[in-house]
Design a protein around this motif. Structure first.
Motif, PDB file in Angstrom:
ATOM      1  N   ALA A 197       9.053  12.457  28.624  1.00  0.00           N
ATOM      2  CA  ALA A 197      10.436  11.980  28.482  1.00  0.00           C
ATOM      3  C   ALA A 197      10.503  10.474  28.723  1.00  0.00           C
ATOM      4  CB  ALA A 197      11.342  12.726  29.458  1.00  0.00           C
ATOM      5  N   THR A 198       9.766   9.989  29.706  1.00  0.00           N
ATOM      6  CA  THR A 198       9.739   8.549  29.983  1.00  0.00           C
ATOM      7  C   THR A 198       9.131   7.784  28.811  1.00  0.00           C
ATOM      8  OG1 THR A 198       9.543   8.965  32.356  1.00  0.00           O
ATOM      9  CG2 THR A 198       8.880   6.785  31.593  1.00  0.00           C
ATOM     10  N   ILE A 199       8.048   8.301  28.250  1.00  0.00           N
ATOM     11  CA  ILE A 199       7.396   7.664  27.100  1.00  0.00           C
ATOM     12  C   ILE A 199       8.348   7.636  25.910  1.00  0.00           C
ATOM     13  CG2 ILE A 199       5.553   7.963  25.379  1.00  0.00           C
ATOM     14  CD1 ILE A 199       3.782   8.965  27.742  1.00  0.00           C
ATOM     15  N   SER A 200       9.031   8.736  25.671  1.00  0.00           N
ATOM     16  CA  SER A 200       9.985   8.797  24.565  1.00  0.00           C
ATOM     17  C   SER A 200      11.090   7.775  24.754  1.00  0.00           C
ATOM     18  CB  SER A 200      10.570  10.210  24.469  1.00  0.00           C
ATOM     19  OG  SER A 200      11.514  10.282  23.441  1.00  0.00           O
ATOM     20  N   SER A 201      11.596   7.659  25.969  1.00  0.00           N
ATOM     21  CA  SER A 201      12.641   6.676  26.271  1.00  0.00           C
ATOM     22  C   SER A 201      12.125   5.255  26.059  1.00  0.00           C
ATOM     23  CB  SER A 201      13.116   6.859  27.710  1.00  0.00           C
ATOM     24  OG  SER A 201      14.016   5.845  28.071  1.00  0.00           O
ATOM     25  N   LEU A 202      10.906   4.998  26.474  1.00  0.00           N
ATOM     26  CA  LEU A 202      10.308   3.669  26.286  1.00  0.00           C
ATOM     27  C   LEU A 202      10.099   3.373  24.801  1.00  0.00           C
ATOM     28  CD1 LEU A 202       7.720   3.586  29.215  1.00  0.00           C
ATOM     29  CD2 LEU A 202       9.831   2.253  29.037  1.00  0.00           C
ATOM     30  N   GLU A 203       9.687   4.394  24.039  1.00  0.00           N
ATOM     31  CA  GLU A 203       9.512   4.199  22.594  1.00  0.00           C
ATOM     32  C   GLU A 203      10.847   3.848  21.937  1.00  0.00           C
ATOM     33  OE1 GLU A 203       7.674   7.901  21.482  1.00  0.00           O
ATOM     34  OE2 GLU A 203       5.645   7.081  21.690  1.00  0.00           O
ATOM     35  N   ASP A 204      11.933   4.531  22.372  1.00  0.00           N
ATOM     36  CA  ASP A 204      13.268   4.219  21.846  1.00  0.00           C
ATOM     37  C   ASP A 204      13.658   2.784  22.181  1.00  0.00           C
ATOM     38  OD1 ASP A 204      13.504   6.758  20.820  1.00  0.00           O
ATOM     39  OD2 ASP A 204      14.809   7.514  22.438  1.00  0.00           O
ATOM     40  N   THR A 205      13.377   2.368  23.414  1.00  0.00           N
ATOM     41  CA  THR A 205      13.701   1.009  23.841  1.00  0.00           C
ATOM     42  C   THR A 205      12.912  -0.014  23.038  1.00  0.00           C
ATOM     43  OG1 THR A 205      14.179   1.807  26.068  1.00  0.00           O
ATOM     44  CG2 THR A 205      13.760  -0.555  25.833  1.00  0.00           C
ATOM     45  N   VAL A 206      11.624   0.247  22.836  1.00  0.00           N
ATOM     46  CA  VAL A 206      10.787  -0.664  22.040  1.00  0.00           C
ATOM     47  C   VAL A 206      11.318  -0.745  20.605  1.00  0.00           C
ATOM     48  CG1 VAL A 206       8.485  -0.962  21.032  1.00  0.00           C
ATOM     49  CG2 VAL A 206       8.720  -0.435  23.457  1.00  0.00           C
ATOM     50  N   GLY A 207      11.709   0.401  20.046  1.00  0.00           N
ATOM     51  CA  GLY A 207      12.270   0.411  18.690  1.00  0.00           C
ATOM     52  C   GLY A 207      13.534  -0.422  18.602  1.00  0.00           C
ATOM     53  N   THR A 208      14.399  -0.265  19.594  1.00  0.00           N
ATOM     54  CA  THR A 208      15.647  -1.041  19.627  1.00  0.00           C
ATOM     55  C   THR A 208      15.344  -2.527  19.738  1.00  0.00           C
ATOM     56  OG1 THR A 208      16.789   0.808  20.656  1.00  0.00           O
ATOM     57  CG2 THR A 208      17.830  -1.337  20.853  1.00  0.00           C
ATOM     58  N   LEU A 209      14.411  -2.886  20.600  1.00  0.00           N
ATOM     59  CA  LEU A 209      14.047  -4.298  20.776  1.00  0.00           C
ATOM     60  C   LEU A 209      13.446  -4.881  19.502  1.00  0.00           C
ATOM     61  CD1 LEU A 209      12.565  -4.249  24.390  1.00  0.00           C
ATOM     62  CD2 LEU A 209      14.730  -5.272  23.674  1.00  0.00           C
ATOM     63  N   LEU A 210      12.595  -4.111  18.831  1.00  0.00           N
ATOM     64  CA  LEU A 210      12.013  -4.585  17.569  1.00  0.00           C
ATOM     65  C   LEU A 210      13.102  -4.801  16.523  1.00  0.00           C
ATOM     66  CD1 LEU A 210       8.758  -2.434  17.311  1.00  0.00           C
ATOM     67  CD2 LEU A 210       8.922  -4.895  17.755  1.00  0.00           C
ATOM     68  N   PHE A 211      14.067  -3.899  16.487  1.00  0.00           N
ATOM     69  CA  PHE A 211      15.176  -4.042  15.549  1.00  0.00           C
ATOM     70  C   PHE A 211      15.970  -5.304  15.849  1.00  0.00           C
ATOM     71  CE2 PHE A 211      19.612  -3.132  14.312  1.00  0.00           C
ATOM     72  CZ  PHE A 211      19.426  -2.955  12.946  1.00  0.00           C
ATOM     73  N   GLU A 212      16.236  -5.559  17.146  1.00  0.00           N
ATOM     74  CA  GLU A 212      16.978  -6.749  17.535  1.00  0.00           C
ATOM     75  C   GLU A 212      16.202  -8.019  17.241  1.00  0.00           C
ATOM     76  OE1 GLU A 212      18.336  -6.467  21.577  1.00  0.00           O
ATOM     77  OE2 GLU A 212      19.438  -4.606  21.191  1.00  0.00           O
ATOM     78  N   VAL A 213      14.881  -8.008  17.456  1.00  0.00           N
ATOM     79  CA  VAL A 213      14.045  -9.157  17.128  1.00  0.00           C
ATOM     80  C   VAL A 213      14.093  -9.425  15.629  1.00  0.00           C
ATOM     81  CG1 VAL A 213      11.638  -9.974  17.032  1.00  0.00           C
ATOM     82  CG2 VAL A 213      12.530  -8.991  19.141  1.00  0.00           C
ATOM     83  N   ALA A 214      13.978  -8.346  14.856  1.00  0.00           N
ATOM     84  CA  ALA A 214      14.038  -8.500  13.401  1.00  0.00           C
ATOM     85  C   ALA A 214      15.390  -9.080  12.967  1.00  0.00           C
ATOM     86  CB  ALA A 214      13.774  -7.158  12.728  1.00  0.00           C
ATOM     87  N   ALA A 215      16.452  -8.613  13.624  1.00  0.00           N
ATOM     88  CA  ALA A 215      17.796  -9.122  13.282  1.00  0.00           C
ATOM     89  C   ALA A 215      17.918 -10.587  13.647  1.00  0.00           C
ATOM     90  CB  ALA A 215      18.856  -8.292  13.992  1.00  0.00           C
ATOM     91  N   LEU A 216      17.358 -10.967  14.786  1.00  0.00           N
ATOM     92  CA  LEU A 216      17.412 -12.363  15.204  1.00  0.00           C
ATOM     93  C   LEU A 216      16.593 -13.257  14.259  1.00  0.00           C
ATOM     94  CD1 LEU A 216      17.111 -12.046  19.081  1.00  0.00           C
ATOM     95  CD2 LEU A 216      19.119 -12.770  17.776  1.00  0.00           C
ATOM     96  N   LYS A 217      15.436 -12.777  13.824  1.00  0.00           N
ATOM     97  CA  LYS A 217      14.617 -13.544  12.894  1.00  0.00           C
ATOM     98  C   LYS A 217      15.332 -13.704  11.546  1.00  0.00           C
ATOM     99  CE  LYS A 217       9.864 -12.967  14.358  1.00  0.00           C
ATOM    100  NZ  LYS A 217       8.545 -12.484  13.969  1.00  0.00           N
ATOM    101  N   GLY A 218      15.961 -12.634  11.147  1.00  0.00           N
ATOM    102  CA  GLY A 218      16.696 -12.674   9.879  1.00  0.00           C
ATOM    103  C   GLY A 218      17.897 -13.605   9.982  1.00  0.00           C
ATOM    104  N   GLY A 219      18.519 -13.677  11.129  1.00  0.00           N
ATOM    105  CA  GLY A 219      19.693 -14.528  11.313  1.00  0.00           C
ATOM    106  C   GLY A 219      19.313 -15.967  11.552  1.00  0.00           C
TER     107      GLY A 219
END
Length: 125
Positions: free
Chosen positions: A101-123
């Motif tokens: 469960a902790t790993i799954s939560s961390l994977e979700d957090t990493v996914g969210t962070l990658l999405f935000e990084v991608a959005a920041l790079k695009g912006g």
């Protein structure tokens, strides 16, 4: 009487052999001559076994009583060990589920962070 024994402690030995009328050759074996001390006999105690012992300080023979291991005591011990192992396995499975469960939560957090990084790079372009 000549007693062949195995030393158990500083004050006692477990009797291996009793020679009532020792020859000179018998006395060359490691043991002890206890003279004319009386031979003792074990008491019949239900559920107990006995072993002949020698008091090394007084050269007196005596019986040590103990509860022998039976099939019932072995099975009981194995059942207890099995229950402890099952409890340990249960705890490990629970810890493993928590870790997943902790790993799954961390994977979700990493996914969210990658999405935000991608959005920041695009912006930023």
């Amino acid at each position: 009487m000549y007693i062949i024994f195995q030393k158990v402690s500083e004050t006692s030995g477990q009797v291996q052999e009793v020679i009532f009328f020792p020859a000179d050759s018998d006395k060359t074996r490691p043991g002890r001559d206890i003279g004319d001390k009386p031979m003792v006999h074990p008491d019949n105690i239900p559920g107990m076994a006995s072993r002949l012992m020698l008091n090394l300080e007084t050269n007196e023979l005596y019986y040590d009583y103990y509860a022998p291991e039976t099939i019932e005591t072995k099975v009981s011990g194995l059942q207890q060990e099995n229950a402890e192992l099952n409890l340990t396995i249960g705890n490990l499975v629970l810890e493993s589920a928590n870790d997943k469960a902790t790993i799954s939560s961390l994977e979700d957090t990493v996914g969210t962070l990658l999405f935000e990084v991608a959005a920041l790079k695009g912006g930023a372009e």
